[in-house]
Design a protein around this motif. Structure first.
Motif, PDB file in Angstrom:
ATOM      1  N   VAL A  87      -8.965   8.234   1.732  1.00  0.00           N
ATOM      2  CA  VAL A  87      -9.312   7.263   0.678  1.00  0.00           C
ATOM      3  C   VAL A  87      -8.078   6.955  -0.169  1.00  0.00           C
ATOM      4  CG1 VAL A  87     -10.657   6.959  -1.461  1.00  0.00           C
ATOM      5  CG2 VAL A  87     -11.767   7.839   0.614  1.00  0.00           C
ATOM      6  N   LEU A  88      -7.310   7.988  -0.510  1.00  0.00           N
ATOM      7  CA  LEU A  88      -6.074   7.783  -1.270  1.00  0.00           C
ATOM      8  C   LEU A  88      -5.097   6.913  -0.475  1.00  0.00           C
ATOM      9  CD1 LEU A  88      -4.206   8.324  -3.675  1.00  0.00           C
ATOM     10  CD2 LEU A  88      -3.527  10.467  -2.556  1.00  0.00           C
ATOM     11  N   ALA A  89      -4.967   7.182   0.816  1.00  0.00           N
ATOM     12  CA  ALA A  89      -4.081   6.377   1.664  1.00  0.00           C
ATOM     13  C   ALA A  89      -4.524   4.910   1.657  1.00  0.00           C
ATOM     14  CB  ALA A  89      -4.061   6.923   3.091  1.00  0.00           C
ATOM     15  N   GLY A  90      -5.821   4.684   1.786  1.00  0.00           N
ATOM     16  CA  GLY A  90      -6.335   3.308   1.751  1.00  0.00           C
ATOM     17  C   GLY A  90      -6.090   2.643   0.405  1.00  0.00           C
ATOM     18  N   ALA A  91      -6.268   3.404  -0.674  1.00  0.00           N
ATOM     19  CA  ALA A  91      -6.025   2.859  -2.015  1.00  0.00           C
ATOM     20  C   ALA A  91      -4.557   2.495  -2.192  1.00  0.00           C
ATOM     21  CB  ALA A  91      -6.454   3.869  -3.080  1.00  0.00           C
ATOM     22  N   LEU A  92      -3.662   3.337  -1.703  1.00  0.00           N
ATOM     23  CA  LEU A  92      -2.228   3.019  -1.789  1.00  0.00           C
ATOM     24  C   LEU A  92      -1.908   1.727  -1.048  1.00  0.00           C
ATOM     25  CD1 LEU A  92      -0.622   6.554  -1.272  1.00  0.00           C
ATOM     26  CD2 LEU A  92      -0.589   5.173  -3.364  1.00  0.00           C
ATOM     27  N   ILE A  93      -2.517   1.547   0.107  1.00  0.00           N
ATOM     28  CA  ILE A  93      -2.277   0.331   0.885  1.00  0.00           C
ATOM     29  C   ILE A  93      -2.799  -0.894   0.146  1.00  0.00           C
ATOM     30  CG2 ILE A  93      -2.895  -0.879   3.020  1.00  0.00           C
ATOM     31  CD1 ILE A  93      -2.798   1.929   4.398  1.00  0.00           C
TER      32      ILE A  93
ATOM     33  N   PHE B 212       3.704   1.453   2.741  1.00  0.00           N
ATOM     34  CA  PHE B 212       4.258   2.419   3.692  1.00  0.00           C
ATOM     35  C   PHE B 212       3.828   3.842   3.332  1.00  0.00           C
ATOM     36  CE2 PHE B 212       7.612   5.318   5.166  1.00  0.00           C
ATOM     37  CZ  PHE B 212       7.435   5.135   6.531  1.00  0.00           C
ATOM     38  N   GLY B 213       3.824   4.165   2.053  1.00  0.00           N
ATOM     39  CA  GLY B 213       3.389   5.497   1.623  1.00  0.00           C
ATOM     40  C   GLY B 213       1.949   5.784   2.017  1.00  0.00           C
TER      41      GLY B 213
ATOM     42  N   PHE C 143       1.069  -7.796   6.140  1.00  0.00           N
ATOM     43  CA  PHE C 143      -0.051  -7.964   7.070  1.00  0.00           C
ATOM     44  C   PHE C 143       0.357  -7.654   8.507  1.00  0.00           C
ATOM     45  CE2 PHE C 143      -2.217 -10.277   3.618  1.00  0.00           C
ATOM     46  CZ  PHE C 143      -3.428  -9.588   3.668  1.00  0.00           C
ATOM     47  N   THR C 144       1.605  -7.909   8.846  1.00  0.00           N
ATOM     48  CA  THR C 144       2.101  -7.510  10.168  1.00  0.00           C
ATOM     49  C   THR C 144       2.101  -5.988  10.284  1.00  0.00           C
ATOM     50  OG1 THR C 144       3.470  -9.506  10.270  1.00  0.00           O
ATOM     51  CG2 THR C 144       4.025  -7.710  11.787  1.00  0.00           C
ATOM     52  N   MET C 145       2.529  -5.320   9.223  1.00  0.00           N
ATOM     53  CA  MET C 145       2.497  -3.860   9.212  1.00  0.00           C
ATOM     54  C   MET C 145       1.064  -3.346   9.368  1.00  0.00           C
ATOM     55  SD  MET C 145       5.271  -3.004   6.189  1.00  0.00           S
ATOM     56  CE  MET C 145       4.892  -1.253   6.102  1.00  0.00           C
ATOM     57  N   LEU C 146       0.130  -3.981   8.659  1.00  0.00           N
ATOM     58  CA  LEU C 146      -1.278  -3.574   8.780  1.00  0.00           C
ATOM     59  C   LEU C 146      -1.787  -3.774  10.207  1.00  0.00           C
ATOM     60  CD1 LEU C 146      -2.846  -4.910   5.465  1.00  0.00           C
ATOM     61  CD2 LEU C 146      -2.591  -2.538   6.165  1.00  0.00           C
ATOM     62  N   GLY C 147      -1.358  -4.868  10.842  1.00  0.00           N
ATOM     63  CA  GLY C 147      -1.753  -5.119  12.218  1.00  0.00           C
ATOM     64  C   GLY C 147      -1.215  -4.053  13.163  1.00  0.00           C
ATOM     65  N   ILE C 148       0.044  -3.703  13.009  1.00  0.00           N
ATOM     66  CA  ILE C 148       0.653  -2.656  13.846  1.00  0.00           C
ATOM     67  C   ILE C 148      -0.048  -1.322  13.606  1.00  0.00           C
ATOM     68  CG2 ILE C 148       2.760  -1.286  14.176  1.00  0.00           C
ATOM     69  CD1 ILE C 148       4.313  -3.919  13.642  1.00  0.00           C
TER      70      ILE C 148
ATOM     71  N   ALA D  82      -3.134  -0.837  12.526  1.00  0.00           N
ATOM     72  CA  ALA D  82      -4.476  -0.909  13.110  1.00  0.00           C
ATOM     73  C   ALA D  82      -4.418  -0.786  14.629  1.00  0.00           C
ATOM     74  CB  ALA D  82      -5.165  -2.209  12.688  1.00  0.00           C
ATOM     75  N   LEU D  83      -3.472  -1.460  15.255  1.00  0.00           N
ATOM     76  CA  LEU D  83      -3.331  -1.355  16.715  1.00  0.00           C
ATOM     77  C   LEU D  83      -3.027   0.072  17.142  1.00  0.00           C
ATOM     78  CD1 LEU D  83      -1.422  -4.597  17.732  1.00  0.00           C
ATOM     79  CD2 LEU D  83      -3.722  -3.923  18.400  1.00  0.00           C
ATOM     80  N   ALA D  84      -2.177   0.752  16.381  1.00  0.00           N
ATOM     81  CA  ALA D  84      -1.847   2.142  16.713  1.00  0.00           C
ATOM     82  C   ALA D  84      -3.094   3.033  16.630  1.00  0.00           C
ATOM     83  CB  ALA D  84      -0.758   2.662  15.786  1.00  0.00           C
ATOM     84  N   ILE D  85      -3.988   2.728  15.713  1.00  0.00           N
ATOM     85  CA  ILE D  85      -5.216   3.516  15.581  1.00  0.00           C
ATOM     86  C   ILE D  85      -6.163   3.222  16.749  1.00  0.00           C
ATOM     87  CG2 ILE D  85      -7.325   3.794  14.200  1.00  0.00           C
ATOM     88  CD1 ILE D  85      -5.536   3.370  11.697  1.00  0.00           C
ATOM     89  N   TRP D  86      -6.303   1.948  17.093  1.00  0.00           N
ATOM     90  CA  TRP D  86      -7.297   1.552  18.095  1.00  0.00           C
ATOM     91  C   TRP D  86      -6.835   1.711  19.536  1.00  0.00           C
ATOM     92  CZ3 TRP D  86      -8.147  -3.051  14.504  1.00  0.00           C
ATOM     93  CH2 TRP D  86      -9.077  -2.718  13.540  1.00  0.00           C
ATOM     94  N   LEU D  87      -5.531   1.802  19.746  1.00  0.00           N
ATOM     95  CA  LEU D  87      -5.048   1.907  21.141  1.00  0.00           C
ATOM     96  C   LEU D  87      -4.815   3.313  21.576  1.00  0.00           C
ATOM     97  CD1 LEU D  87      -2.633  -1.121  21.392  1.00  0.00           C
ATOM     98  CD2 LEU D  87      -4.972  -0.955  22.189  1.00  0.00           C
TER      99      LEU D  87
END
Length: 166
Positions: free
Chosen positions: A9-15, A34-35, A154-159, A161-166
């Motif tokens: 949750v903290l990681a998501g809040a930082l993002i 990034f943090g 948003f490109t970072m978020l895409g990368i 997310a892809l790393a999580i889903w792949l």
């Protein structure tokens, strides 16, 4: 609740806060994004988000910081703006926050103009015209920098997310 959940949750809040920081000068947007991603990778023992992904995300974060620096510095200095104009634009952005989108659009311009007029210490028609020009260029530089940082974020978020889903 498990500590792991709280850390995610903290990681998501930082993002999320970092995304706001891409256009709000008071928040270090890209380092926060990034943090948050680094924290999420750490919580997952770097099993899902590995070193190579973090390296790419870190380099993108540094690239976005460079964009921000270049957009504001080159844009403002190209028209001969003073440091007070740049500081005024940042303060104008902060002052515009309570007024939502109109404040974020008008605040940096008004702040840059005021900063430049304070720097020039003369309020004749020629100085007001030059300060307005500098205010416009400062606003454009900030807007372009924010748009580019947002695109990188948003490109970072895409990368990520892809790393999580792949």
């Amino acid at each position: 609740m498990d500590m792991t959940v709280w850390l995610y949750v903290l990681a998501g809040a930082l993002i999320v806060i970092g995304l706001l920081g891409t256009f709000l000068p008071a928040l270090p947007g890209m380092p926060l994004i990034f943090g948050g991603m680094l924290l999420a990778a750490w919580v997952g023992d770097f099993q899902i988000i590995g070193g190579w992904v973090l390296l790419v995300l870190g380099l993108m974060s540094l690239f976005a910081l460079g964009i921000d620096f270049l957009a504001s510095t080159l844009g403002v200095k190209k028209v001969g703006a003073s440091n007070k104009a740049a500081i005024g634009a940042a303060l104008g952005t902060i002052a515009g926050l309570p007024f939502a989108i109109p404040g974020l659009l008008i605040g940096p311009f008004v702040g840059a103009v005021a900063g430049e007029l304070i720097h020039r210490q003369a309020y004749d028609r020629a100085n007001v015209g030059e300060a307005a020009k500098i205010g416009l260029v400062t606003w454009l530089a900030m807007a372009i920098g924010a748009a580019l940082k947002l695109a990188v974020a948003f490109t970072m978020l895409g990368i990520f997310a892809l790393a999580i889903w792949l």
